[in-house]
Scaffold this motif. Structure first.
Motif, PDB file in Angstrom:
ATOM      1  N   UNK A 125      48.335  -5.417  48.389  1.00  0.00           N
ATOM      2  CA  UNK A 125      48.577  -4.612  49.590  1.00  0.00           C
ATOM      3  C   UNK A 125      47.392  -4.363  50.496  1.00  0.00           C
ATOM      4  N   UNK A 126      46.266  -5.022  50.251  1.00  0.00           N
ATOM      5  CA  UNK A 126      45.124  -4.818  51.139  1.00  0.00           C
ATOM      6  C   UNK A 126      44.211  -6.049  51.166  1.00  0.00           C
ATOM      7  N   UNK A 127      43.315  -6.048  52.132  1.00  0.00           N
ATOM      8  CA  UNK A 127      42.352  -7.135  52.265  1.00  0.00           C
ATOM      9  C   UNK A 127      41.268  -6.969  51.202  1.00  0.00           C
ATOM     10  N   UNK A 128      41.024  -8.023  50.460  1.00  0.00           N
ATOM     11  CA  UNK A 128      40.003  -8.040  49.419  1.00  0.00           C
ATOM     12  C   UNK A 128      38.911  -9.034  49.817  1.00  0.00           C
ATOM     13  N   UNK A 129      37.748  -8.857  49.259  1.00  0.00           N
ATOM     14  CA  UNK A 129      36.644  -9.774  49.508  1.00  0.00           C
ATOM     15  C   UNK A 129      35.855  -9.932  48.215  1.00  0.00           C
ATOM     16  N   UNK A 130      35.579 -11.178  47.843  1.00  0.00           N
ATOM     17  CA  UNK A 130      34.833 -11.454  46.616  1.00  0.00           C
ATOM     18  C   UNK A 130      33.881 -12.622  46.817  1.00  0.00           C
ATOM     19  N   UNK A 131      32.768 -12.569  46.126  1.00  0.00           N
ATOM     20  CA  UNK A 131      31.880 -13.724  46.024  1.00  0.00           C
ATOM     21  C   UNK A 131      32.421 -14.573  44.881  1.00  0.00           C
ATOM     22  N   UNK A 132      32.629 -15.845  45.142  1.00  0.00           N
ATOM     23  CA  UNK A 132      33.186 -16.742  44.139  1.00  0.00           C
ATOM     24  C   UNK A 132      32.425 -18.060  44.139  1.00  0.00           C
ATOM     25  N   UNK A 133      32.820 -18.915  43.241  1.00  0.00           N
ATOM     26  CA  UNK A 133      32.329 -20.290  43.187  1.00  0.00           C
ATOM     27  C   UNK A 133      33.553 -21.179  43.382  1.00  0.00           C
ATOM     28  N   UNK A 134      33.347 -22.333  43.984  1.00  0.00           N
ATOM     29  CA  UNK A 134      34.440 -23.268  44.239  1.00  0.00           C
ATOM     30  C   UNK A 134      34.276 -24.496  43.360  1.00  0.00           C
ATOM     31  N   UNK A 135      35.327 -24.847  42.646  1.00  0.00           N
ATOM     32  CA  UNK A 135      35.346 -26.096  41.886  1.00  0.00           C
ATOM     33  C   UNK A 135      36.058 -27.140  42.732  1.00  0.00           C
ATOM     34  N   UNK A 136      35.417 -28.270  42.921  1.00  0.00           N
ATOM     35  CA  UNK A 136      36.032 -29.406  43.610  1.00  0.00           C
ATOM     36  C   UNK A 136      36.254 -30.456  42.530  1.00  0.00           C
ATOM     37  N   UNK A 137      37.520 -30.696  42.227  1.00  0.00           N
ATOM     38  CA  UNK A 137      37.902 -31.515  41.076  1.00  0.00           C
ATOM     39  C   UNK A 137      38.540 -32.811  41.562  1.00  0.00           C
ATOM     40  N   UNK A 138      38.056 -33.934  41.050  1.00  0.00           N
ATOM     41  CA  UNK A 138      38.633 -35.227  41.403  1.00  0.00           C
ATOM     42  C   UNK A 138      39.380 -35.779  40.199  1.00  0.00           C
ATOM     43  N   UNK A 139      40.668 -36.082  40.409  1.00  0.00           N
ATOM     44  CA  UNK A 139      41.500 -36.520  39.296  1.00  0.00           C
ATOM     45  C   UNK A 139      42.640 -37.411  39.774  1.00  0.00           C
ATOM     46  N   UNK A 140      43.393 -37.901  38.813  1.00  0.00           N
ATOM     47  CA  UNK A 140      44.607 -38.673  39.100  1.00  0.00           C
ATOM     48  C   UNK A 140      45.702 -37.724  39.598  1.00  0.00           C
ATOM     49  N   UNK A 141      46.507 -38.195  40.497  1.00  0.00           N
ATOM     50  CA  UNK A 141      47.655 -37.408  40.967  1.00  0.00           C
ATOM     51  C   UNK A 141      48.593 -37.092  39.800  1.00  0.00           C
TER      52      UNK A 141
END
Length: 183
Positions: A125-141
């Motif tokens: 119910x509200x706007x949240x903000x977080x510091x995160x890390x992003x995983x970029x994953x390469x794989x088979x469909x």
């Protein structure tokens, strides 16, 4: 050539200092004049690694990369239809743990961990903000469902977004295929 104005070396250096967007704006005909003693501003300012990765992905092609359509990937025996999957994690430790388990299970060929992602989102119910890390994953469909289940088992409400790989370096796509399980 007569009638055409030649660009001097100083003007070319100054043009290199022109902001990227102004080089392509409709009203931009010439770079603004600057004195030769003042250094030109940087063409690209330092941004987070995510900015560079997203810029690279949005450009879609890089010099020296052989194009390979998804139809070719499906019919070719050396590659398989592949995807790039984005998953956010709360911190570096969680990212390394999840990336390691994904690779150990051969659910992906490679996982990049991009630090310093600021996520702003709607939650409870509200706007949240977080510091995160992003995983970029390469794989088979074909591994997307298994990968999604694996991530869900390790995360409350995970972001799992898959984008098709429409082409790229044939040797990399062959490596991706050979580094992942079949299903």
């Amino acid at each position: 050539m007569r009638g055409k104005r030649e660009t001097s070396r100083i003007e070319m250096v100054l043009l290199a200092g022109t902001p990227f967007r102004s080089l392509f704006s409709p009203g931009a005909v010439a770079a603004p004049r600057r004195t030769a003693t003042a250094p030109p501003p940087l063409l690209f300012r330092r941004r987070s690694p995510l900015t560079g990765a997203l810029l690279f992905l949005s450009l879609g092609a890089v010099a020296g990369v052989r194009s390979l359509s998804s139809a070719q990937m499906e019919s070719g025996s050396t590659t398989v239809p592949s995807v790039v999957v984005y998953v956010t994690v709360p911190n570096r430790e969680a990212g390394k743990k999840l990336a390691g388990s994904i690779i150990s299970e051969k659910l992906a060929a490679c996982v990049n961990i991009v630090p310093g992602v600021d996520s702003v989102y709607w939650w409870e119910g509200k706007v949240q903000s977080d510091a995160e890390e992003l995983l970029i994953i390469k794989t088979r469909e074909s591994l997307l469902d298994a990968l999604t289940e694996h991530v869900k088992a390790n995360h409350d409400v995970p972001e799992v977004i898959a984008l098709p790989i429409k082409g790229g370096n044939l040797k990399y796509l062959e490596w991706l295929k050979n580094s992942t399980r079949e299903n």
